[in-house]
Design a protein around this motif. Structure first.
Motif, short mmCIF file in Angstrom:
data_model
loop_
_atom_site.label_atom_id
_atom_site.label_comp_id
_atom_site.label_asym_id
_atom_site.label_seq_id
_atom_site.Cartn_x
_atom_site.Cartn_y
_atom_site.Cartn_z
N ASP A 277 -11.79 10.24 -53.59
CA ASP A 277 -12.51 10.77 -52.41
C ASP A 277 -12.22 10.02 -51.12
O ASP A 277 -12.85 10.30 -50.10
CB ASP A 277 -14.03 10.78 -52.65
CG ASP A 277 -14.44 11.70 -53.79
OD1 ASP A 277 -13.77 12.75 -53.94
OD2 ASP A 277 -15.37 11.38 -54.52
N PHE A 278 -11.29 9.07 -51.11
CA PHE A 278 -10.89 8.44 -49.85
C PHE A 278 -9.95 9.41 -49.15
O PHE A 278 -8.89 9.77 -49.69
CB PHE A 278 -10.19 7.10 -50.12
CG PHE A 278 -9.94 6.29 -48.87
CD1 PHE A 278 -10.86 5.32 -48.47
CD2 PHE A 278 -8.81 6.50 -48.09
CE1 PHE A 278 -10.63 4.56 -47.32
CE2 PHE A 278 -8.57 5.74 -46.95
CZ PHE A 278 -9.49 4.78 -46.56
N ASP A 279 -10.32 9.84 -47.94
CA ASP A 279 -9.55 10.91 -47.31
C ASP A 279 -9.01 10.49 -45.95
O ASP A 279 -9.10 9.32 -45.54
CB ASP A 279 -10.41 12.18 -47.18
CG ASP A 279 -11.69 11.96 -46.37
OD1 ASP A 279 -11.74 10.99 -45.57
OD2 ASP A 279 -12.63 12.76 -46.50
N TRP A 280 -8.44 11.47 -45.24
CA TRP A 280 -7.77 11.20 -43.97
C TRP A 280 -8.74 10.67 -42.91
O TRP A 280 -8.38 9.82 -42.09
CB TRP A 280 -7.09 12.47 -43.47
CG TRP A 280 -5.96 12.22 -42.50
CD1 TRP A 280 -5.96 12.46 -41.17
CD2 TRP A 280 -4.68 11.67 -42.82
NE1 TRP A 280 -4.75 12.11 -40.61
CE2 TRP A 280 -3.94 11.62 -41.61
CE3 TRP A 280 -4.07 11.22 -44.00
CZ2 TRP A 280 -2.64 11.14 -41.55
CZ3 TRP A 280 -2.78 10.74 -43.93
CH2 TRP A 280 -2.08 10.70 -42.72
N GLN A 281 -9.98 11.17 -42.92
CA GLN A 281 -10.99 10.67 -41.96
C GLN A 281 -11.31 9.21 -42.22
O GLN A 281 -11.45 8.42 -41.29
CB GLN A 281 -12.27 11.52 -42.03
CG GLN A 281 -12.16 12.91 -41.42
CD GLN A 281 -11.36 13.87 -42.28
OE1 GLN A 281 -11.29 13.70 -43.50
NE2 GLN A 281 -10.74 14.86 -41.68
N ASP A 282 -11.44 8.83 -43.48
CA ASP A 282 -11.66 7.42 -43.82
C ASP A 282 -10.47 6.58 -43.34
O ASP A 282 -10.64 5.49 -42.77
CB ASP A 282 -11.82 7.25 -45.34
CG ASP A 282 -12.94 8.11 -45.91
OD1 ASP A 282 -13.94 8.35 -45.18
OD2 ASP A 282 -12.82 8.54 -47.06
N ALA A 283 -9.25 7.09 -43.57
CA ALA A 283 -8.05 6.36 -43.17
C ALA A 283 -7.99 6.19 -41.65
O ALA A 283 -7.55 5.15 -41.15
CB ALA A 283 -6.81 7.08 -43.67
N GLN A 284 -8.42 7.21 -40.90
CA GLN A 284 -8.42 7.11 -39.44
C GLN A 284 -9.27 5.93 -38.97
O GLN A 284 -8.90 5.19 -38.06
CB GLN A 284 -8.95 8.41 -38.83
CG GLN A 284 -7.97 9.56 -38.85
CD GLN A 284 -8.56 10.83 -38.27
OE1 GLN A 284 -9.63 11.27 -38.66
NE2 GLN A 284 -7.85 11.42 -37.32
N VAL A 285 -10.41 5.74 -39.61
CA VAL A 285 -11.32 4.66 -39.20
C VAL A 285 -10.73 3.30 -39.56
O VAL A 285 -10.79 2.35 -38.78
CB VAL A 285 -12.71 4.85 -39.84
CG1 VAL A 285 -13.63 3.69 -39.46
CG2 VAL A 285 -13.31 6.17 -39.41
N VAL A 286 -10.13 3.18 -40.75
CA VAL A 286 -9.50 1.91 -41.15
C VAL A 286 -8.40 1.53 -40.15
O VAL A 286 -8.36 0.39 -39.66
CB VAL A 286 -8.91 2.01 -42.57
CG1 VAL A 286 -8.07 0.78 -42.88
CG2 VAL A 286 -10.03 2.14 -43.60
N CYS A 287 -7.51 2.46 -39.85
CA CYS A 287 -6.41 2.16 -38.92
C CYS A 287 -6.94 1.82 -37.53
O CYS A 287 -6.43 0.91 -36.87
CB CYS A 287 -5.46 3.35 -38.84
SG CYS A 287 -4.55 3.69 -40.38
N LYS A 288 -7.97 2.51 -37.10
CA LYS A 288 -8.55 2.25 -35.78
C LYS A 288 -9.16 0.85 -35.72
O LYS A 288 -8.96 0.09 -34.77
CB LYS A 288 -9.62 3.30 -35.46
CG LYS A 288 -10.18 3.21 -34.06
CD LYS A 288 -11.36 4.20 -33.90
CE LYS A 288 -10.93 5.62 -34.24
NZ LYS A 288 -12.09 6.54 -34.30
N GLU A 289 -9.92 0.47 -36.76
CA GLU A 289 -10.56 -0.84 -36.77
C GLU A 289 -9.54 -1.97 -36.73
O GLU A 289 -9.77 -3.00 -36.10
CB GLU A 289 -11.45 -0.99 -38.00
CG GLU A 289 -12.11 -2.36 -38.12
CD GLU A 289 -13.24 -2.42 -39.13
OE1 GLU A 289 -13.69 -3.53 -39.44
OE2 GLU A 289 -13.67 -1.36 -39.63
#
Length: 606
Positions: A369-381
């Motif tokens: 369930d780790f998706d593209w929206q989760d990945a966007q936040v990780v990369c942004k942080e």
């Protein structure tokens, strides 16, 4: 400033106490027990130069003023520049003296008589005392967080949390020079006290300078549950601006009544670690140099900051006053912090297995369930731009620690992963850890080549795209370019506008990478915007992650090899045709094929 070398040959003046308690005072600190040190000599009030000023000297001042113990000995006009003349310098107390006048020191009037000019008021010494009650915070990460304890009958007693309120906390934080309160913690967040519990309730109104000035009332012993667990936010004198979050950006500090920037010379991870700690932003991820976050405003107020990395605030580190040097903002220092998430096992800080901090250890995030929206936040942080790939399996290796027990439910707009909603995850649903590659900030590209992995180097700086001059351009620099663009390894570093002259300005020259950096922005370079370097000196790069020619007389001839499982394998000549050869030559920026040679012309593979 006078010569420190000559001072070594001046006689040490031992000043004897003669005027009683009016020999010393603290000003501009908000109370009589904190501030800039002023001394009275021959009827004249003046300041103390902070050369060799330390906690022993501060201890004597606090004792003389009946202000308890010294908490810190701020230097460099921490409370603002004083007035009058600078009267003393090189004070050398051992900490046991009853008055400052009993300590050895240099009298600046003697220095003036020899023709030397004393240091300006930017070097005024300061003191912060605990006050007569004597209070401290124990068990926290720094002196501004922890369990509240007060000194009672020559021993430390824990303060009970019953009826301790925001007004009481304001006074505690103010007395410790820690700004205002930011949080009360429940339970024994900073541990249980080992001594007695104080038998009083505090009834502060919030305006008092010291806890001992507050009214108190008796407390029934049996109602105590826990000690007061308090975090103060410290004085608001550092911030990060123009980053992707409040924990990344250009460093700004408040000094001498103004906000300004910090010169990046000697700026390193120790300095960044202190900034991240002070802002409660966790650990330092990187220290971008130059104007990575754009050019700042105001003056550049500090230079040559020198933290050991253990300080609780940047104001406690050594530094130089940079106000008079008029340095351009192209040299502003920056910081990227992260407290909760990291990528490990990848080629750089922007790729790897996703891990989060849990109970002071790192746990792998499950890919369920780790998706593209989760990945966007990780990369942004992590200040790594947006995600470019979620890899299957254990692309960056398996984690050795625990598996985090939650699923993230980010919407994609959050600045930090811990801001996302979470839900419980069935333990059996996890197959692999999340394997993520972020594309990094879009500040580098190769243009006019035969593919996205070859061409003239262009960088985005100061709001514009421009080229890089070839001076000192080498394979280490090219390796970083190829790595940042996900293009594998450098094949060659063409110079003299090999791919044609670029457009815009030549922005950088003398790039100096060691080859291990994750991005070209992390390498040293010289700003050459204001020098008319012609485009005929534009640097280029040719990268290849998959194919090479080996054993030939140059890079455009040889035995065809491709990369497989991190090693090179020879391509069989069966069915390898002219169309295949065209693609190989194009990828290596070698034009068109001229010949397909028969068996082992360039040697057998080993």
């Amino acid at each position: 400033m006078w010569s420190c070398l000559l001072l070594r040959f001046l006689p040490v003046i031992l000043l004897l106490s003669s005027a009683g308690p009016e020999d010393v005072r603290l000003v501009k600190g908000g109370s009589r027990c904190a501030g800039t040190v002023e001394v009275n000599r021959e009827g004249q009030w003046g300041t103390v130069v902070n050369f060799y000023w330390d906690i022993n000297d501060a201890e004597v001042v606090c004792r003389e003023l009946d202000c308890g113990s010294a908490i810190s000995a701020p230097r460099r006009a921490h409370f603002g520049e004083g007035s009058g003349q600078e009267l003393l310098t090189e004070v050398a107390c051992n900490g046991t003296e009853s008055t400052l006048s009993m300590c050895q020191s240099e009298n600046t009037n003697q220095i003036r008589a020899l023709g030397f000019i004393p240091a300006p008021h930017i070097y005024d010494a300061g003191v912060i005392c605990s006050g007569r009650q004597m209070i401290r915070l124990m068990g926290g990460a720094d002196r501004c967080s922890g369990r509240v304890e007060v000194k009672f009958n020559q021993s430390w007693a824990t303060l009970c949390d019953v009826d301790f309120d925001w007004q009481d906390a304001q006074v505690v934080c103010r007395e410790l020079d820690c700004g205002g309160p930011s949080a009360f913690h429940r339970g024994s967040h900073f541990g249980q006290g080992e001594g007695p519990t104080w038998s009083k309730h505090l009834r502060c109104e919030g305006h008092e300078s010291f806890l001992h000035e507050c009214l108190t009332s008796d407390r029934p012993e049996q109602i105590s549950t826990h000690g007061v667990q308090l975090t103060c936010k410290e004085p608001d004198d550092v911030r990060l601006v123009d980053g992707s979050s409040s924990c990344s950006g250009r460093v700004q500090v408040f000094r001498w009544g103004q906000w300004g920037t910090v010169y990046h010379r000697n700026w390193d991870m120790n300095d960044a670690a202190v900034v991240c700690r002070q802002l409660d932003c966790g650990s330092a991820v990187s220290v971008p140099s130059g104007d990575r976050f754009g050019e700042g405003s105001g003056k550049m107020v500090l230079g040559d900051v020198s933290c050991s990395g253990t300080e609780s605030a940047l104001r406690e580190c050594g530094s130089l006053d940079g106000r008079e040097h008029n340095l351009p903002h192209t040299f502003d220092a920056g910081v990227i912090c992260s407290d909760f998430v990291r990528l490990v096992g990848g080629a750089d800080r922007c790729s790897g297995r996703v891990e989060v901090k849990f109970n002071n250890s790192w746990a792998t995030v499950c890919d369920a369930d780790f998706d593209w929206q989760d990945a966007q936040v990780v990369c942004k942080e992590l200040d790594c731009g947006g995600p470019s790939a979620l890899h299957r399996g254990s692309h960056f290796g398996r984690g050795k620690g625990s598996i985090w027990s939650k699923n993230f439910q980010c919407e994609g707009h959050e600045s930090f992963l811990h801001e996302c909603l979470t839900s419980d995850r069935p333990e059996q649903s996890c197959t692999h850890g999340v394997q993520l590659t972020c594309k990094g900030p879009d500040d580098l590209r190769l243009v006019n080549g035969s593919s996205p992995c070859s061409g003239t180097v262009e960088v985005y700086r100061w709001g514009q795209w421009g080229t890089v001059a070839q001076y000192n351009w080498d394979l280490n620099d090219a390796a970083v370019v190829c790595r940042q663009l996900g293009c594998g390894s450098p094949v060659v570093t063409p110079i003299r506008a090999h791919f044609g002259e670029g457009s815009g300005r030549v922005l950088l020259r003398d790039v100096s990478c060691n080859g291990s950096e994750s991005a070209l922005r992390d390498c040293g370079a010289v700003d050459c915007r204001h020098v008319d370097v012609p485009h005929k000196f534009d640097a280029g790069v040719i990268c290849s992650d998959f194919v090479q020619l080996e054993g030939g007389v140059d890079r455009c001839s040889g035995r065809v090899e491709v990369k497989f499982n991190q090693s090179w394998a020879t391509v069989c000549d069966a069915d390898f045709d002219w169309q295949d050869a065209q693609v190989v030559c194009r990828e290596l920026d070698c034009g068109n094929p001229s010949a397909l040679l028969k068996v082992s012309h360039f040697g057998q593979a080993f």
